[in-house]
Design a protein around this motif. Structure first.
Motif, PDB file in Angstrom:
ATOM      1  N   VAL A 191       1.710 -14.159  -8.852  1.00  0.00           N
ATOM      2  CA  VAL A 191       2.101 -13.127  -7.899  1.00  0.00           C
ATOM      3  C   VAL A 191       1.042 -12.024  -7.948  1.00  0.00           C
ATOM      4  N   CYS A 192       0.466 -11.725  -6.795  1.00  0.00           N
ATOM      5  CA  CYS A 192      -0.661 -10.785  -6.742  1.00  0.00           C
ATOM      6  C   CYS A 192      -0.367  -9.634  -5.795  1.00  0.00           C
ATOM      7  N   GLN A 193      -0.910  -8.495  -6.132  1.00  0.00           N
ATOM      8  CA  GLN A 193      -0.899  -7.332  -5.246  1.00  0.00           C
ATOM      9  C   GLN A 193      -2.332  -7.032  -4.857  1.00  0.00           C
ATOM     10  N   VAL A 194      -2.619  -7.133  -3.574  1.00  0.00           N
ATOM     11  CA  VAL A 194      -3.958  -6.838  -3.062  1.00  0.00           C
ATOM     12  C   VAL A 194      -3.945  -5.421  -2.506  1.00  0.00           C
ATOM     13  N   GLU A 195      -4.719  -4.552  -3.117  1.00  0.00           N
ATOM     14  CA  GLU A 195      -4.765  -3.148  -2.716  1.00  0.00           C
ATOM     15  C   GLU A 195      -6.097  -2.847  -2.025  1.00  0.00           C
TER      16      GLU A 195
ATOM     17  N   ARG B 240     -17.772  -0.383  10.033  1.00  0.00           N
ATOM     18  CA  ARG B 240     -17.322  -0.970  11.292  1.00  0.00           C
ATOM     19  C   ARG B 240     -16.354  -0.023  11.979  1.00  0.00           C
ATOM     20  N   GLY B 241     -16.797   0.564  13.084  1.00  0.00           N
ATOM     21  CA  GLY B 241     -15.950   1.457  13.849  1.00  0.00           C
ATOM     22  C   GLY B 241     -15.403   2.580  12.996  1.00  0.00           C
ATOM     23  N   SER B 242     -14.089   2.720  12.989  1.00  0.00           N
ATOM     24  CA  SER B 242     -13.438   3.791  12.229  1.00  0.00           C
ATOM     25  C   SER B 242     -13.056   3.360  10.814  1.00  0.00           C
ATOM     26  N   VAL B 243     -13.390   2.127  10.427  1.00  0.00           N
ATOM     27  CA  VAL B 243     -13.046   1.640   9.090  1.00  0.00           C
ATOM     28  C   VAL B 243     -14.042   2.225   8.090  1.00  0.00           C
ATOM     29  N   PRO B 244     -13.581   2.999   7.121  1.00  0.00           N
ATOM     30  CA  PRO B 244     -14.512   3.616   6.166  1.00  0.00           C
ATOM     31  C   PRO B 244     -14.980   2.614   5.119  1.00  0.00           C
ATOM     32  N   ASN B 245     -15.874   3.068   4.253  1.00  0.00           N
ATOM     33  CA  ASN B 245     -16.228   2.252   3.090  1.00  0.00           C
ATOM     34  C   ASN B 245     -14.959   1.919   2.318  1.00  0.00           C
ATOM     35  N   SER B 246     -14.839   0.677   1.868  1.00  0.00           N
ATOM     36  CA  SER B 246     -13.621   0.275   1.179  1.00  0.00           C
ATOM     37  C   SER B 246     -13.900  -0.845   0.185  1.00  0.00           C
ATOM     38  N   VAL B 247     -12.981  -1.012  -0.738  1.00  0.00           N
ATOM     39  CA  VAL B 247     -13.030  -2.083  -1.731  1.00  0.00           C
ATOM     40  C   VAL B 247     -11.619  -2.652  -1.877  1.00  0.00           C
ATOM     41  N   ASN B 248     -11.528  -3.795  -2.516  1.00  0.00           N
ATOM     42  CA  ASN B 248     -10.226  -4.393  -2.807  1.00  0.00           C
ATOM     43  C   ASN B 248      -9.981  -4.417  -4.309  1.00  0.00           C
ATOM     44  N   VAL B 249      -8.780  -4.060  -4.698  1.00  0.00           N
ATOM     45  CA  VAL B 249      -8.330  -4.176  -6.084  1.00  0.00           C
ATOM     46  C   VAL B 249      -7.196  -5.200  -6.092  1.00  0.00           C
ATOM     47  N   ILE B 250      -7.353  -6.239  -6.890  1.00  0.00           N
ATOM     48  CA  ILE B 250      -6.378  -7.328  -6.942  1.00  0.00           C
ATOM     49  C   ILE B 250      -5.773  -7.373  -8.338  1.00  0.00           C
ATOM     50  N   ARG B 251      -4.452  -7.279  -8.382  1.00  0.00           N
ATOM     51  CA  ARG B 251      -3.724  -7.338  -9.656  1.00  0.00           C
ATOM     52  C   ARG B 251      -2.773  -8.530  -9.589  1.00  0.00           C
TER      53      ARG B 251
ATOM     54  N   ALA C 210     -14.276  10.046  -3.603  1.00  0.00           N
ATOM     55  CA  ALA C 210     -13.693   9.044  -4.489  1.00  0.00           C
ATOM     56  C   ALA C 210     -12.937   8.017  -3.648  1.00  0.00           C
ATOM     57  N   PHE C 211     -12.732   6.841  -4.230  1.00  0.00           N
ATOM     58  CA  PHE C 211     -11.915   5.817  -3.596  1.00  0.00           C
ATOM     59  C   PHE C 211     -10.448   6.051  -3.947  1.00  0.00           C
ATOM     60  N   ALA C 212      -9.574   5.817  -2.979  1.00  0.00           N
ATOM     61  CA  ALA C 212      -8.140   5.997  -3.195  1.00  0.00           C
ATOM     62  C   ALA C 212      -7.393   4.872  -2.483  1.00  0.00           C
ATOM     63  N   PRO C 213      -6.248   4.439  -3.033  1.00  0.00           N
ATOM     64  CA  PRO C 213      -5.486   3.347  -2.408  1.00  0.00           C
ATOM     65  C   PRO C 213      -4.849   3.793  -1.097  1.00  0.00           C
ATOM     66  N   VAL C 214      -4.953   2.927  -0.086  1.00  0.00           N
ATOM     67  CA  VAL C 214      -4.383   3.248   1.227  1.00  0.00           C
ATOM     68  C   VAL C 214      -3.425   2.175   1.727  1.00  0.00           C
ATOM     69  N   ASP C 215      -3.466   0.995   1.120  1.00  0.00           N
ATOM     70  CA  ASP C 215      -2.608  -0.092   1.593  1.00  0.00           C
ATOM     71  C   ASP C 215      -2.486  -1.126   0.485  1.00  0.00           C
ATOM     72  N   LYS C 216      -1.375  -1.859   0.474  1.00  0.00           N
ATOM     73  CA  LYS C 216      -1.214  -2.935  -0.493  1.00  0.00           C
ATOM     74  C   LYS C 216      -0.398  -4.055   0.126  1.00  0.00           C
ATOM     75  N   THR C 217      -0.715  -5.281  -0.273  1.00  0.00           N
ATOM     76  CA  THR C 217      -0.038  -6.465   0.227  1.00  0.00           C
ATOM     77  C   THR C 217       0.379  -7.313  -0.969  1.00  0.00           C
ATOM     78  N   LEU C 218       1.640  -7.698  -1.010  1.00  0.00           N
ATOM     79  CA  LEU C 218       2.140  -8.550  -2.083  1.00  0.00           C
ATOM     80  C   LEU C 218       2.033  -9.998  -1.622  1.00  0.00           C
ATOM     81  N   VAL C 219       1.349 -10.825  -2.409  1.00  0.00           N
ATOM     82  CA  VAL C 219       1.159 -12.224  -2.051  1.00  0.00           C
ATOM     83  C   VAL C 219       1.545 -13.102  -3.239  1.00  0.00           C
ATOM     84  N   ALA C 220       2.023 -14.283  -2.932  1.00  0.00           N
ATOM     85  CA  ALA C 220       2.404 -15.252  -3.970  1.00  0.00           C
ATOM     86  C   ALA C 220       1.482 -16.446  -3.873  1.00  0.00           C
ATOM     87  N   GLY C 221       0.955 -16.854  -5.024  1.00  0.00           N
ATOM     88  CA  GLY C 221       0.072 -18.012  -5.063  1.00  0.00           C
ATOM     89  C   GLY C 221       0.854 -19.286  -5.299  1.00  0.00           C
ATOM     90  N   SER C 222       0.138 -20.321  -5.726  1.00  0.00           N
ATOM     91  CA  SER C 222       0.763 -21.620  -5.925  1.00  0.00           C
ATOM     92  C   SER C 222       1.222 -21.806  -7.353  1.00  0.00           C
TER      93      SER C 222
END
Length: 264
Positions: free
Chosen positions: A238-242, A218-229, A252-264
């Protein structure tokens, strides 16, 4: 710690071979507890495309939870679409369209949001909503509670509002009350993380994935995947979505962003 690798919208039939190999390399290096395939596994639901997807899954040699996407139903073969829309999917990936995966630390529930009568839009029924909510309420203490569906339930950009799941508000209200932590989706080839509800409401997060290995970026968004810890801290998940992007220079795939989220 629970680790989940989210692949989505692989669109086998339009896959880029070097990116497929990079995705497999990443899966081997991470050795996640679960690989999620959140729909549009093939481009046109043809046998050869599902065979390529089956080979990819076999090469992973990891637990996989897959759900169909709208591209996994025949589009041009009107007879197959009407009489046996999931025939090729089931032949390659198994008869269960809404699988459940469970470990002591994880409960992942698959939902089939495709409808053969619709070309691309997704829909969820009251029966599906209730089934998922009941299963979420049965989760054991300490389990990360995940729902996997192909179609998105929240949009980041206005142009994606028309792509949202029909029946989503009923689903989100029920699943939030039942304690969902993460809702994983695909379909629009745009990765992002958004809160499920407004402040003061039950916690939960939406995690959208891009296209893993297809040329249909999609546009300038490259191939990507999510890694969830994720890990439990003080009775809360408590999760980190990378977000990991494919880099042409290193193949190769490399991390470019991460978001810290808290569950219930």
């Amino acid at each position: 710690m629970t680790r989940i690798l989210q692949f989505s919208d692989t669109h086998f039939g339009t896959e880029r071979k070097p990116v497929v190999e990079a995705a497999l390399d990443l899966a081997r290096s991470l050795n996640p507890d679960l690989v999620v395939l959140s729909g549009d596994i093939t481009q046109r639901a043809r046998r050869a495309q599902f065979a390529a997807a089956r080979k990819f899954i076999e090469r992973l040699s990891l637990p996989v939870l897959a759900v169909p996407g709208n591209h996994d139903i025949p589009l041009f073969n009107v007879f197959a679409r009407a009489l046996n829309p999931y025939g090729n999917y089931k032949r390659a990936l198994g008869a269960v369209l809404e699988p459940v995966f469970e470990t002591p630390g994880l409960l992942a529930i698959g939902v089939n949001t495709t409808r053969p009568r619709r070309r691309k839009d997704g829909e969820i029924s009251d029966t599906q909503i209730a089934r998922v909510a009941q299963r979420l309420r049965q989760a054991r203490p300490g389990q990360l509670r995940i729902v996997v569906a192909h179609h998105p339930v929240r949009a980041k950009v206005e142009s994606d509002l028309s792509n949202l799941l029909i029946g989503r508000e009923r689903a989100l209200a029920a699943w939030a009350q039942a304690g969902v932590d993460l809702i994983l989706g695909g379909h629009i080839h745009l990765p992002y993380v958004l809160p499920l509800s407004a402040a003061g409401q039950p916690a939960g997060w939406i995690v959208q994935a891009g296209t893993t290995c297809s040329r249909r970026v999609r546009g300038s968004v490259p191939n990507s995947v999510n890694v969830i810890r994720c890990e439990e801290e003080g009775g809360q998940q408590v999760c980190q979505v990378e977000r990991w992007d494919y880099a042409e220079g290193t193949h190769a795939f490399a991390p470019v962003d991460k978001t810290l989220v808290a569950g219930s």
